[in-house]
Design a protein around this motif. Structure first.
Motif, PDB file in Angstrom:
ATOM      1  N   GLY A  19      25.804 -21.432   1.366  1.00 44.36           N
ATOM      2  CA  GLY A  19      26.036 -21.173   2.776  1.00 44.36           C
ATOM      3  C   GLY A  19      27.461 -20.666   2.953  1.00 44.36           C
ATOM      4  O   GLY A  19      28.363 -21.023   2.190  1.00 44.36           O
ATOM      5  N   GLY A  20      27.650 -19.829   3.930  1.00 41.04           N
ATOM      6  CA  GLY A  20      28.933 -19.180   4.143  1.00 41.04           C
ATOM      7  C   GLY A  20      30.119 -20.115   4.262  1.00 41.04           C
ATOM      8  O   GLY A  20      31.151 -19.908   3.640  1.00 41.04           O
ATOM      9  N   VAL A  21      29.985 -21.173   5.046  1.00 32.45           N
ATOM     10  CA  VAL A  21      31.113 -22.080   5.301  1.00 32.45           C
ATOM     11  C   VAL A  21      31.554 -22.776   4.020  1.00 32.45           C
ATOM     12  O   VAL A  21      32.736 -22.805   3.676  1.00 32.45           O
ATOM     13  CB  VAL A  21      30.757 -23.112   6.394  1.00 32.45           C
ATOM     14  N   VAL A  22      30.602 -23.330   3.278  1.00 38.62           N
ATOM     15  CA  VAL A  22      30.932 -24.041   2.034  1.00 38.62           C
ATOM     16  C   VAL A  22      31.475 -23.067   0.994  1.00 38.62           C
ATOM     17  O   VAL A  22      32.477 -23.343   0.321  1.00 38.62           O
ATOM     18  CB  VAL A  22      29.697 -24.790   1.485  1.00 38.62           C
ATOM     19  N   ALA A  23      30.848 -21.914   0.854  1.00 39.56           N
ATOM     20  CA  ALA A  23      31.294 -20.921  -0.126  1.00 39.56           C
ATOM     21  C   ALA A  23      32.710 -20.449   0.196  1.00 39.56           C
ATOM     22  O   ALA A  23      33.534 -20.291  -0.701  1.00 39.56           O
ATOM     23  CB  ALA A  23      30.327 -19.745  -0.156  1.00 39.56           C
ATOM     24  N   GLU A  24      32.995 -20.237   1.452  1.00 38.23           N
ATOM     25  CA  GLU A  24      34.338 -19.798   1.856  1.00 38.23           C
ATOM     26  C   GLU A  24      35.377 -20.860   1.517  1.00 38.23           C
ATOM     27  O   GLU A  24      36.473 -20.550   1.049  1.00 38.23           O
ATOM     28  CB  GLU A  24      34.383 -19.481   3.357  1.00 38.23           C
ATOM     29  N   ARG A  25      35.052 -22.127   1.748  1.00 36.27           N
ATOM     30  CA  ARG A  25      35.991 -23.207   1.401  1.00 36.27           C
ATOM     31  C   ARG A  25      36.204 -23.278  -0.100  1.00 36.27           C
ATOM     32  O   ARG A  25      37.298 -23.566  -0.565  1.00 36.27           O
ATOM     33  CB  ARG A  25      35.503 -24.547   1.929  1.00 36.27           C
ATOM     34  N   LEU A  26      35.156 -23.018  -0.869  1.00 32.19           N
ATOM     35  CA  LEU A  26      35.237 -23.064  -2.316  1.00 32.19           C
ATOM     36  C   LEU A  26      36.248 -22.051  -2.857  1.00 32.19           C
ATOM     37  O   LEU A  26      37.007 -22.358  -3.768  1.00 32.19           O
ATOM     38  CB  LEU A  26      33.857 -22.796  -2.919  1.00 32.19           C
ATOM     39  N   VAL A  27      36.268 -20.866  -2.305  1.00 28.65           N
ATOM     40  CA  VAL A  27      37.130 -19.809  -2.844  1.00 28.65           C
ATOM     41  C   VAL A  27      38.428 -19.605  -2.061  1.00 28.65           C
ATOM     42  O   VAL A  27      39.248 -18.794  -2.467  1.00 28.65           O
ATOM     43  CB  VAL A  27      36.381 -18.461  -2.954  1.00 28.65           C
ATOM     44  N   ARG A  28      38.612 -20.348  -0.999  1.00 25.29           N
ATOM     45  CA  ARG A  28      39.837 -20.189  -0.213  1.00 25.29           C
ATOM     46  C   ARG A  28      41.051 -20.429  -1.116  1.00 25.29           C
ATOM     47  O   ARG A  28      41.157 -21.429  -1.783  1.00 25.29           O
ATOM     48  CB  ARG A  28      39.871 -21.169   0.948  1.00 25.29           C
ATOM     49  N   GLY A  29      41.933 -19.497  -1.144  1.00 21.35           N
ATOM     50  CA  GLY A  29      43.139 -19.634  -1.948  1.00 21.35           C
ATOM     51  C   GLY A  29      42.958 -19.290  -3.414  1.00 21.35           C
ATOM     52  O   GLY A  29      43.912 -19.350  -4.183  1.00 21.35           O
ATOM     53  N   CYS A  30      41.749 -18.943  -3.815  1.00 19.63           N
ATOM     54  CA  CYS A  30      41.524 -18.573  -5.212  1.00 19.63           C
ATOM     55  C   CYS A  30      41.990 -17.137  -5.451  1.00 19.63           C
ATOM     56  O   CYS A  30      41.696 -16.253  -4.650  1.00 19.63           O
ATOM     57  CB  CYS A  30      40.038 -18.651  -5.568  1.00 19.63           C
ATOM     58  N   PRO A  31      42.683 -16.923  -6.544  1.00 19.26           N
ATOM     59  CA  PRO A  31      43.123 -15.554  -6.825  1.00 19.26           C
ATOM     60  C   PRO A  31      41.969 -14.692  -7.326  1.00 19.26           C
ATOM     61  O   PRO A  31      41.042 -15.192  -7.957  1.00 19.26           O
ATOM     62  CB  PRO A  31      44.160 -15.735  -7.925  1.00 19.26           C
ATOM     63  N   VAL A  32      42.028 -13.424  -7.021  1.00 18.89           N
ATOM     64  CA  VAL A  32      41.096 -12.454  -7.595  1.00 18.89           C
ATOM     65  C   VAL A  32      41.850 -11.803  -8.740  1.00 18.89           C
ATOM     66  O   VAL A  32      42.943 -11.282  -8.559  1.00 18.89           O
ATOM     67  CB  VAL A  32      40.661 -11.394  -6.556  1.00 18.89           C
ATOM     68  N   ARG A  33      41.281 -11.894  -9.923  1.00 23.56           N
ATOM     69  CA  ARG A  33      41.942 -11.362 -11.105  1.00 23.56           C
ATOM     70  C   ARG A  33      41.054 -10.338 -11.781  1.00 23.56           C
ATOM     71  O   ARG A  33      39.831 -10.439 -11.737  1.00 23.56           O
ATOM     72  CB  ARG A  33      42.259 -12.497 -12.081  1.00 23.56           C
ATOM     73  N   GLU A  34      41.692  -9.378 -12.404  1.00 22.41           N
ATOM     74  CA  GLU A  34      40.976  -8.384 -13.191  1.00 22.41           C
ATOM     75  C   GLU A  34      41.339  -8.608 -14.653  1.00 22.41           C
ATOM     76  O   GLU A  34      42.496  -8.893 -14.974  1.00 22.41           O
ATOM     77  CB  GLU A  34      41.356  -6.976 -12.756  1.00 22.41           C
ATOM     78  N   PHE A  35      40.344  -8.491 -15.522  1.00 18.31           N
ATOM     79  CA  PHE A  35      40.558  -8.692 -16.946  1.00 18.31           C
ATOM     80  C   PHE A  35      40.189  -7.415 -17.686  1.00 18.31           C
ATOM     81  O   PHE A  35      39.222  -6.741 -17.332  1.00 18.31           O
ATOM     82  CB  PHE A  35      39.685  -9.843 -17.462  1.00 18.31           C
ATOM     83  N   PRO A  36      40.932  -7.113 -18.744  1.00 21.02           N
ATOM     84  CA  PRO A  36      40.581  -5.921 -19.534  1.00 21.02           C
ATOM     85  C   PRO A  36      39.310  -6.168 -20.347  1.00 21.02           C
ATOM     86  O   PRO A  36      38.908  -7.318 -20.565  1.00 21.02           O
ATOM     87  CB  PRO A  36      41.788  -5.745 -20.456  1.00 21.02           C
ATOM     88  N   LYS A  37      38.719  -5.101 -20.788  1.00 21.60           N
ATOM     89  CA  LYS A  37      37.529  -5.190 -21.619  1.00 21.60           C
ATOM     90  C   LYS A  37      37.837  -6.056 -22.843  1.00 21.60           C
ATOM     91  O   LYS A  37      38.916  -5.977 -23.423  1.00 21.60           O
ATOM     92  CB  LYS A  37      37.115  -3.779 -22.061  1.00 21.60           C
ATOM     93  N   ASN A  38      36.886  -6.912 -23.205  1.00 21.77           N
ATOM     94  CA  ASN A  38      36.968  -7.811 -24.356  1.00 21.77           C
ATOM     95  C   ASN A  38      37.988  -8.935 -24.199  1.00 21.77           C
ATOM     96  O   ASN A  38      38.362  -9.576 -25.183  1.00 21.77           O
ATOM     97  CB  ASN A  38      37.231  -7.035 -25.653  1.00 21.77           C
ATOM     98  N   ALA A  39      38.433  -9.196 -22.996  1.00 18.79           N
ATOM     99  CA  ALA A  39      39.348 -10.314 -22.772  1.00 18.79           C
ATOM    100  C   ALA A  39      38.620 -11.630 -22.998  1.00 18.79           C
ATOM    101  O   ALA A  39      37.435 -11.755 -22.701  1.00 18.79           O
ATOM    102  CB  ALA A  39      39.902 -10.266 -21.348  1.00 18.79           C
ATOM    103  N   ILE A  40      39.311 -12.608 -23.537  1.00 19.33           N
ATOM    104  CA  ILE A  40      38.740 -13.942 -23.738  1.00 19.33           C
ATOM    105  C   ILE A  40      39.233 -14.817 -22.596  1.00 19.33           C
ATOM    106  O   ILE A  40      40.441 -15.011 -22.420  1.00 19.33           O
ATOM    107  CB  ILE A  40      39.152 -14.518 -25.103  1.00 19.33           C
ATOM    108  N   LEU A  41      38.296 -15.327 -21.803  1.00 18.15           N
ATOM    109  CA  LEU A  41      38.660 -16.136 -20.640  1.00 18.15           C
ATOM    110  C   LEU A  41      38.846 -17.600 -21.008  1.00 18.15           C
ATOM    111  O   LEU A  41      39.682 -18.293 -20.443  1.00 18.15           O
ATOM    112  CB  LEU A  41      37.607 -15.997 -19.546  1.00 18.15           C
ATOM    113  N   THR A  42      38.052 -18.077 -21.942  1.00 18.71           N
ATOM    114  CA  THR A  42      38.168 -19.451 -22.427  1.00 18.71           C
ATOM    115  C   THR A  42      37.476 -19.545 -23.772  1.00 18.71           C
ATOM    116  O   THR A  42      36.639 -18.705 -24.109  1.00 18.71           O
ATOM    117  CB  THR A  42      37.568 -20.459 -21.422  1.00 18.71           C
ATOM    118  N   ARG A  43      37.827 -20.538 -24.530  1.00 18.06           N
ATOM    119  CA  ARG A  43      37.217 -20.736 -25.839  1.00 18.06           C
ATOM    120  C   ARG A  43      36.376 -22.012 -25.831  1.00 18.06           C
ATOM    121  O   ARG A  43      36.684 -22.958 -25.111  1.00 18.06           O
ATOM    122  CB  ARG A  43      38.280 -20.838 -26.917  1.00 18.06           C
ATOM    123  N   GLN A  44      35.333 -22.012 -26.632  1.00 14.29           N
ATOM    124  CA  GLN A  44      34.447 -23.163 -26.744  1.00 14.29           C
ATOM    125  C   GLN A  44      35.267 -24.401 -27.099  1.00 14.29           C
ATOM    126  O   GLN A  44      36.114 -24.376 -27.979  1.00 14.29           O
ATOM    127  CB  GLN A  44      33.397 -22.895 -27.814  1.00 14.29           C
TER     128      GLN A  44
END
Length: 65
Positions: A19-44
């Motif tokens: 729902g819009g209200v909950v989703a908006e609260r979830l991402v409020r203040g979250c940065p939007v980031r761009e990653f290059p091709k083949n970037a590793i975001l996290t490891r197992q």
């Protein structure tokens, strides 16, 4: 969040399911980031401090053996 990113976010399943209200609260203040091709975001096995919401592009998940 940039207007173009907001528009993409509003088209996601998570936005519709939470729902819009909950989703908006979830991402409020979250940065939007761009990653290059083949970037590793996290490891197992590493603890993560965030959740990644992919607005565009592709992601691949692999497991180490």
């Amino acid at each position: 969040m940039r207007p173009d990113d907001q528009e993409l976010f509003e088209k996601t399943d998570i936005y519709r399911k939470l729902g819009g209200v909950v989703a908006e609260r979830l991402v409020r203040g979250c940065p939007v980031r761009e990653f290059p091709k083949n970037a590793i975001l996290t490891r197992q096995g590493e603890e993560s401090e965030c959740v990644h919401l992919i607005l565009s592009g592709r992601v691949s998940l692999t497991a180490e053996c």
